[in-house]
Design a protein around this motif. Structure first.
Motif, PDB file in Angstrom:
ATOM      1  N   UNK A  85       0.836  -1.203   0.000  1.00 20.35           N
ATOM      2  CA  UNK A  85       0.000   0.000   0.000  1.00 20.35           C
ATOM      3  C   UNK A  85       0.866   1.247   0.000  1.00 20.35           C
ATOM      4  N   UNK A  86       1.974   1.203   0.754  1.00 20.32           N
ATOM      5  CA  UNK A  86       2.894   2.345   0.781  1.00 20.32           C
ATOM      6  C   UNK A  86       3.519   2.578  -0.582  1.00 20.32           C
ATOM      7  N   UNK A  87       3.735   1.485  -1.319  1.00 20.76           N
ATOM      8  CA  UNK A  87       4.307   1.600  -2.663  1.00 20.76           C
ATOM      9  C   UNK A  87       3.324   2.301  -3.599  1.00 20.76           C
ATOM     10  N   UNK A  88       2.054   1.927  -3.517  1.00 25.47           N
ATOM     11  CA  UNK A  88       1.032   2.585  -4.350  1.00 25.47           C
ATOM     12  C   UNK A  88       0.918   4.061  -3.992  1.00 25.47           C
ATOM     13  N   UNK A  89       0.924   4.359  -2.691  1.00 29.75           N
ATOM     14  CA  UNK A  89       0.835   5.755  -2.251  1.00 29.75           C
ATOM     15  C   UNK A  89       2.022   6.560  -2.755  1.00 29.75           C
ATOM     16  N   UNK A  90       3.197   5.943  -2.756  1.00 36.04           N
ATOM     17  CA  UNK A  90       4.394   6.629  -3.245  1.00 36.04           C
ATOM     18  C   UNK A  90       4.281   6.921  -4.735  1.00 36.04           C
ATOM     19  N   UNK A 409      -1.269  10.714   0.570  1.00 36.74           N
ATOM     20  CA  UNK A 409      -0.917  10.868   1.984  1.00 36.74           C
ATOM     21  C   UNK A 409      -1.846  10.063   2.891  1.00 36.74           C
ATOM     22  N   UNK A 410      -2.969   9.584   2.347  1.00 37.08           N
ATOM     23  CA  UNK A 410      -3.910   8.762   3.116  1.00 37.08           C
ATOM     24  C   UNK A 410      -3.587   7.297   2.811  1.00 37.08           C
ATOM     25  N   UNK A 411      -2.863   6.655   3.695  1.00 32.51           N
ATOM     26  CA  UNK A 411      -2.363   5.306   3.445  1.00 32.51           C
ATOM     27  C   UNK A 411      -3.443   4.283   3.161  1.00 32.51           C
ATOM     28  N   UNK A 412      -4.612   4.429   3.772  1.00 31.55           N
ATOM     29  CA  UNK A 412      -5.683   3.451   3.594  1.00 31.55           C
ATOM     30  C   UNK A 412      -6.185   3.399   2.156  1.00 31.55           C
ATOM     31  N   UNK A 413      -6.058   4.509   1.422  1.00 38.99           N
ATOM     32  CA  UNK A 413      -6.499   4.523   0.026  1.00 38.99           C
ATOM     33  C   UNK A 413      -5.668   3.536  -0.793  1.00 38.99           C
TER      34      UNK A 413
END
Length: 570
Positions: A85-90, A409-413
């Protein structure tokens, strides 16, 4: 207030990347799209900008899922690792920043920047090296720090390759050598390379689809029905009003969001099958398989450079990644022309194209620094959204860039995207990557396909690229030159089918005798971009840099700099 009533879009769903033959020349016929509600320099109300900006965000989100899904297992990440998920957010964060840079200081066209499949293909080849194979005892490693270090070592190698290779794109744009290299990177070099991007990913498509072929085929059917059979169906939007007719505004939802709608319906069916226990526990089609990712992902997280550690650099990985850079560069040039036409702008002058490639290279370098696992490129599906909404305003794209950053910035997304059942991902890949392969072939529309010379070059380049890459994948350690560095270089390059096909097409088309018309290089319009730039009636106002253009005009020396708005090619 919300007058977005939509007429039938003219012929083919605009130009997507089927106009890639134009990428090989700055000479293209660019006529403004009629009946635009807002052209490139217009400023819609803020609420409309946000609404249409969100539409662009949703349009590009589907392809963004591909990076962590494809690279995750190769990076040795656990299936429920919240770092996916952090990878997608990045990726979303960097795409938003790159979009703002491109639309404000680059070409200044309303064009979205997002993850590039051409970089993913090379990353797969790099991660298939013996030294990056996942440990056999991976499932037994329980220490979280140790597990993180295993996948971070691998992504740092990808980061280093992207950063260094992308400097080539920065160099190409900064020094204005786009026209010089595209003289030799012909349609018959580009077509096999782009086609191989799609073909190289067929194994990943089959792998995820095989988790449950029924769900995968259902997803494929839904996407095909929505994108092909329902593309002209317009649904009424509640609480809206067309000021010209007084009726509800009707919007071609299926034409704009076929992939997301197909995935959404399939996801809903999987959810029903899960709560009714039709799918047994552990079935990869269940929607609760990856719930741990959502619960373990932080609500808010700010991506930052080198968050996975200091990148490592190896020559073989860098050379392989350069093939992805060249493919992305050629794709983007065609997108600039298509976007200019669809948004009501003048044809992009040379300095705007140079600046666009320069900024895109910067975006790729930043992607490498942040560790997205891929580079950024122009997304043609978002150009289509402009044609459908008939809003080509730059402000809308800038609003979309801001939305990408905020949601990143919203990790859950990001976690929600990662939790999509694997068979749905597999079915989506079957459609998306097949389209990528076909887009590659669309480069050949100006090439004489009755020529036996051309048939040989195209067929041999694609077939042999596929043959060599598959053979190398099955025989990784077969190359032994006595130098570990050379072994790595040859292995990565030969495993990258896109590179092999591009190299063969490049060499054969530039050495086997053939006329310009036969090779698809004959000019199709009488006036080139260079001529337009010297036309006093065309001041290229849409491409002027904000705040500084008048200042730059004071210095004659700056006319020699290819990315300057005052640049005049000799």
């Amino acid at each position: 207030m919300m007058e977005i009533s939509l007429d039938e879009i003219e012929s083919s769903n605009f130009e997507k990347k089927s106009a890639l033959s134009r990428k090989l020349s700055t000479k293209s016929e660019v006529m403004p799209l009629k009946d635009l509600y807002y052209e490139i320099d217009d400023k819609p109300p803020w609420y409309l900008s946000l609404l249409l900006g969100f539409q662009h965000y949703i349009t590009m989100a589907g392809s963004t899922v591909a990076t962590p899904v494809i690279l995750g297992p190769l990076l040795c990440m656990a299936p429920d690792d919240p770092n996916k998920a952090n990878l997608i957010s990045t990726i979303m964060f960097v795409s938003g920043a790159a979009t703002l840079l491109q639309s404000t200081f680059g070409t200044r066209l309303p064009i979205i920047q997002g993850g590039s499949f051409s970089f993913i293909v090379v990353a797969i080849a790099i991660l298939s090296q013996p030294e990056f194979k996942c440990p056999t005892n991976l499932d037994k490693i329980t220490d979280e720090k140790e597990r993180e270090e295993i996948w971070q070592i691998r992504i740092r190698e990808i980061q280093g390759a992207i950063i260094v290779a992308s400097l080539l794109e920065v160099f190409i744009g900064l020094f204005g050598i786009v026209g010089k290299i595209l003289k030799y990177i012909t349609p018959m070099a580009v077509a096999p390379a782009i086609t191989m991007i799609g073909l190289s990913l067929f194994k990943k498509s089959a792998e995820y689809s095989s988790r449950n072929w029924y769900i995968a085929i259902l997803t494929i059917l839904l996407i095909v029905v929505f994108s092909q059979y329902c593309m002209n169906v317009k649904l009424p939007i509640p609480f809206t009003k067309d000021l010209t007719t007084g009726k509800l505004i009707r919007y071609p939802v299926f034409q704009v969001f076929p992939v997301l709608l197909g995935m959404g319906v399939a996801w809903l069916i999987c959810y029903i099958m899960t709560v009714t226990n039709v799918f047994e526990p552990g079935n990869r089609s269940r929607t609760d398989v990856n719930l741990k990712i959502i619960s373990n992902t932080l609500w808010f997280r700010f991506p930052y450079p080198f968050q996975w550690g200091i990148p490592t650099v190896s020559l073989g990985a860098v050379l392989g990644m350069m093939a992805g850079v060249i493919a992305g560069t050629v794709e983007s040039i065609g997108d600039y022309n298509a976007c200019a036409r669809i948004s009501g702008a003048e044809p992009p002058p040379v300095h705007a194209i140079n600046r666009g490639i320069f900024i895109e290279g910067i975006g790729c370098v930043v992607s490498g620094m942040f560790g997205t696992g891929t580079g950024t490129t122009s997304l043609s599906q978002n150009i289509g959204a402009i044609g459908i909404s008939k809003v080509g305003s730059r402000r809308v794209i800038q609003a979309s860039g801001l939305i990408m950053i905020v949601f990143a910035l919203i990790g859950k997304v990001g976690a929600v995207f990662v939790s999509i059942p694997e068979p749905i991902i597999g079915g989506t890949f079957c459609v998306v990557f097949a389209t990528v392969a076909a887009v590659g072939l669309s480069n050949l529309q100006q090439v004489d396909l009755n020529s036996s010379r051309n048939i040989f070059v195209i067929g041999f380049s694609i077939f042999f690229g596929l043959t060599i890459s598959q053979w190398m994948e099955a025989n990784s350690g077969i190359i032994n030159t006595g130098s570990e560095t050379l072994d790595q270089i040859f292995t990565i390059l030969l495993k990258t089918g896109m590179f092999v096909s591009f190299f063969l097409g490049f060499v054969l088309d530039n050495t086997i005798p053939g006329t310009l018309v036969e090779r698809g290089l004959a000019p199709t319009t009488p006036q080139s971009t260079d001529d337009q730039e010297n036309d006093p009636e065309n001041d290229g106002k849409s491409y002027k840099l904000p705040f500084v253009t008048d200042f730059i005009k004071r210095f004659k020396l700056l006319k020699l700099i290819p990315i300057s708005p005052t640049y005049k090619p000799r």
